[in-house]
Design a protein around this motif. Sequence first.
Motif, mmCIF file in Angstrom:
data_model
loop_
_atom_site.group_PDB
_atom_site.id
_atom_site.type_symbol
_atom_site.label_atom_id
_atom_site.label_comp_id
_atom_site.label_asym_id
_atom_site.label_seq_id
_atom_site.Cartn_x
_atom_site.Cartn_y
_atom_site.Cartn_z
ATOM 1 N N ASP A 283 45.995 -40.384 -9.278
ATOM 2 C CA ASP A 283 46.848 -39.468 -8.508
ATOM 3 C C ASP A 283 47.885 -40.233 -7.683
ATOM 4 O O ASP A 283 49.060 -39.870 -7.649
ATOM 5 C CB ASP A 283 45.994 -38.608 -7.558
ATOM 6 C CG ASP A 283 45.206 -37.538 -8.295
ATOM 7 O OD1 ASP A 283 45.413 -37.380 -9.515
ATOM 8 O OD2 ASP A 283 44.378 -36.866 -7.651
ATOM 9 N N HIS A 284 47.425 -41.296 -7.020
ATOM 10 C CA HIS A 284 48.364 -42.097 -6.220
ATOM 11 C C HIS A 284 49.437 -42.715 -7.119
ATOM 12 O O HIS A 284 50.615 -42.747 -6.761
ATOM 13 C CB HIS A 284 47.621 -43.229 -5.495
ATOM 14 C CG HIS A 284 46.845 -42.771 -4.296
ATOM 15 N ND1 HIS A 284 47.413 -42.066 -3.255
ATOM 16 C CD2 HIS A 284 45.541 -42.943 -3.957
ATOM 17 C CE1 HIS A 284 46.489 -41.814 -2.330
ATOM 18 N NE2 HIS A 284 45.346 -42.332 -2.739
ATOM 19 N N ALA A 285 49.017 -43.210 -8.283
ATOM 20 C CA ALA A 285 49.963 -43.905 -9.165
ATOM 21 C C ALA A 285 51.019 -42.941 -9.705
ATOM 22 O O ALA A 285 52.212 -43.273 -9.759
ATOM 23 C CB ALA A 285 49.201 -44.569 -10.313
ATOM 24 N N VAL A 286 50.587 -41.742 -10.092
ATOM 25 C CA VAL A 286 51.545 -40.760 -10.626
ATOM 26 C C VAL A 286 52.545 -40.373 -9.533
ATOM 27 O O VAL A 286 53.767 -40.351 -9.761
ATOM 28 C CB VAL A 286 50.803 -39.505 -11.166
ATOM 29 C CG1 VAL A 286 51.794 -38.392 -11.493
ATOM 30 C CG2 VAL A 286 49.977 -39.860 -12.398
ATOM 31 N N ALA A 287 52.026 -40.094 -8.332
ATOM 32 C CA ALA A 287 52.915 -39.675 -7.237
ATOM 33 C C ALA A 287 53.927 -40.782 -6.917
ATOM 34 O O ALA A 287 55.123 -40.522 -6.750
ATOM 35 C CB ALA A 287 52.083 -39.326 -6.000
ATOM 36 N N TYR A 288 53.435 -42.014 -6.867
ATOM 37 C CA TYR A 288 54.323 -43.139 -6.525
ATOM 38 C C TYR A 288 55.375 -43.341 -7.621
ATOM 39 O O TYR A 288 56.556 -43.573 -7.332
ATOM 40 C CB TYR A 288 53.483 -44.407 -6.351
ATOM 41 C CG TYR A 288 54.275 -45.597 -5.862
ATOM 42 C CD1 TYR A 288 54.518 -45.773 -4.505
ATOM 43 C CD2 TYR A 288 54.780 -46.539 -6.762
ATOM 44 C CE1 TYR A 288 55.248 -46.865 -4.049
ATOM 45 C CE2 TYR A 288 55.509 -47.631 -6.313
ATOM 46 C CZ TYR A 288 55.736 -47.791 -4.957
ATOM 47 O OH TYR A 288 56.460 -48.872 -4.513
ATOM 48 N N ALA A 289 54.940 -43.238 -8.879
ATOM 49 C CA ALA A 289 55.866 -43.478 -9.996
ATOM 50 C C ALA A 289 56.973 -42.427 -10.051
ATOM 51 O O ALA A 289 58.053 -42.678 -10.580
ATOM 52 C CB ALA A 289 55.090 -43.506 -11.314
ATOM 53 N N LYS A 290 56.703 -41.258 -9.485
ATOM 54 C CA LYS A 290 57.738 -40.215 -9.457
ATOM 55 C C LYS A 290 58.733 -40.441 -8.314
ATOM 56 O O LYS A 290 59.847 -39.940 -8.352
ATOM 57 C CB LYS A 290 57.089 -38.834 -9.311
ATOM 58 C CG LYS A 290 56.407 -38.374 -10.592
ATOM 59 C CD LYS A 290 55.773 -37.003 -10.427
ATOM 60 C CE LYS A 290 55.166 -36.556 -11.746
ATOM 61 N NZ LYS A 290 54.365 -35.337 -11.604
ATOM 62 N N GLU A 291 58.291 -41.185 -7.296
ATOM 63 C CA GLU A 291 59.148 -41.403 -6.118
ATOM 64 C C GLU A 291 59.916 -42.715 -6.174
ATOM 65 O O GLU A 291 61.075 -42.785 -5.780
ATOM 66 C CB GLU A 291 58.269 -41.456 -4.860
ATOM 67 C CG GLU A 291 57.971 -40.111 -4.260
ATOM 68 C CD GLU A 291 56.916 -40.221 -3.171
ATOM 69 O OE1 GLU A 291 56.727 -41.325 -2.614
ATOM 70 O OE2 GLU A 291 56.272 -39.194 -2.902
ATOM 71 N N ARG A 292 59.274 -43.748 -6.642
ATOM 72 C CA ARG A 292 59.850 -45.095 -6.577
ATOM 73 C C ARG A 292 60.988 -45.225 -7.596
ATOM 74 O O ARG A 292 60.782 -45.003 -8.798
ATOM 75 C CB ARG A 292 58.752 -46.124 -6.875
ATOM 76 C CG ARG A 292 59.214 -47.544 -7.016
ATOM 77 C CD ARG A 292 59.563 -48.152 -5.685
ATOM 78 N NE ARG A 292 59.878 -49.561 -5.820
ATOM 79 C CZ ARG A 292 60.464 -50.271 -4.859
ATOM 80 N NH1 ARG A 292 60.781 -49.701 -3.701
ATOM 81 N NH2 ARG A 292 60.721 -51.544 -5.045
ATOM 82 N N VAL A 293 62.157 -45.574 -7.095
ATOM 83 C CA VAL A 293 63.323 -45.696 -7.974
ATOM 84 C C VAL A 293 63.640 -47.168 -8.202
ATOM 85 O O VAL A 293 63.799 -47.941 -7.252
ATOM 86 C CB VAL A 293 64.542 -44.971 -7.348
ATOM 87 C CG1 VAL A 293 65.803 -45.214 -8.184
ATOM 88 C CG2 VAL A 293 64.261 -43.477 -7.225
#
Length: 401
Positions: A283-293
Amino acid sequence: MTTYHLDSALSDDMKQVRDTVHRFAVEVMRPAAAELDRMSDASDVVAPDSVLWKVMDRYKELGIGDPSKYDPDLSPAERALLHAVVLEELSWGDVGLAISVGLCDTIAPWALGFGRQEAYEYFSKREDIGCLALTEPDHGSDHVGFTEPIFSDPAVRPSCRARREGNEYVINGQKAAWVSNGTIATAAALFCTMEDSKDGLKGGAAFLVPLELPGVSRGKPLDKIGQRSLNQGEIFFSDVRVPEAFMLIEGPDAYGMVWEMVLKQANSAMGQQFVGVARAALDHAVAYAKERVQGGVPIIQHQGVKARLFRMFSKVEAARALARRVAVEAAVADIPFQHAAASKIVCTQTAYEVAHDAVQIFGGNGLAREYPVEKLFRDARASLIEDGENDFLGLMAASRL
Ligand SMILES: Cc1cc2nc3c(=O)[nH]c(=O)nc-3n(C[C@H](O)[C@H](O)[C@H](O)COP(=O)(O)OP(=O)(O)OC[C@H]3O[C@@H](n4cnc5c(N)ncnc54)[C@H](O)[C@@H]3O)c2cc1C
């Protein structure tokens, strides 16, 4: 909440329980765990003003720990499924706390499970913080390995031993610093060896021991890299007198069989718990991957990141399928040990690999204390040794194939 549940097997009531536990995980467990994890002195985790006690109180209020107290209309299989859901949610919140609070509800049910009515009446009036004391400084895997020759080797002289005197047992020796809840438990399910055993560890006995009895003392809380919210520490026994009514089983005919049964339950529970840890990392990885540009786009759009996330997702789904299958099957039949061991080994290895991948997706931030995934990686690392080291459990299970 994660959107990844295939939950058609859950009734609306069961989903409500899941959602309540999830809120508890978000609002109570995660903030408390972050605070406890950062404490540099393990004694502070169990200090009188520690947030640990608030978590325990709130957990008791929820009344979710003992599956025998769930809705009486549930079938054994439904009850086991609901308990798997509860364990996953709690461990998604924080697995160290999930294990610590989960042990609170264990002592009186042990007495009931072994048909010890007098012990049940005694312990059901107390609100014990429980522990399971097995490991000794000089005998770790030896105590676990009921399939191994060392388990019945008469030359093995364990530290913690009991002898019968009249209608009491007298216990001397020590259990290792790895006992979960070791310094805060008020009662123990103690697995030790009879002084006159001719079968080494197999000539053992199990007791329920109130830990305020004269002769019991504790070590210092253990400092370790993962599951830092889970208190652990030694328990020492010096001429501790336990009434025979608190003896669960004794002797080589019963001990190995009972230990196998206990390890099966513990391994199955670990499987369910570490699905929660793996899902938290995903869950943390998916959320971060959607935010981090990076490269001008959210990193989830880069093929390598996307592929890694899907591998993580697939592993969590596969681990959950195995853990729940084993848990539900165990509620209706006596499952072979290798299935419980497979659940523990696969799910803890999954949690470790998925947390490792989550650190990778976070890049440098994955290593920073400020972000949540390095803690999950440390928590998952500990699980490969907890409740039996994974390679050793695998060897034990293989001997049953
Ligand atoms: C987070 C955590 C929580 C725990 N909670 C509890 C608890 O609540 N109660 C409790 O009693 N214990 C608890 N333990 C202890 C745990 O069960 C032991 O750490 C585990 O059984 C391994 O024992 P050991 O650490 O002594 O390692 P050892 O037994 O010394 O093993 C060291 C290495 O040698 C290998 N090895 C050992 N014997 C053999 C063999 N015969 N064949 C092949 N390889 C072998 C092992 O696989 C391992 O890689 C906990 C441990 C952890 C990490």
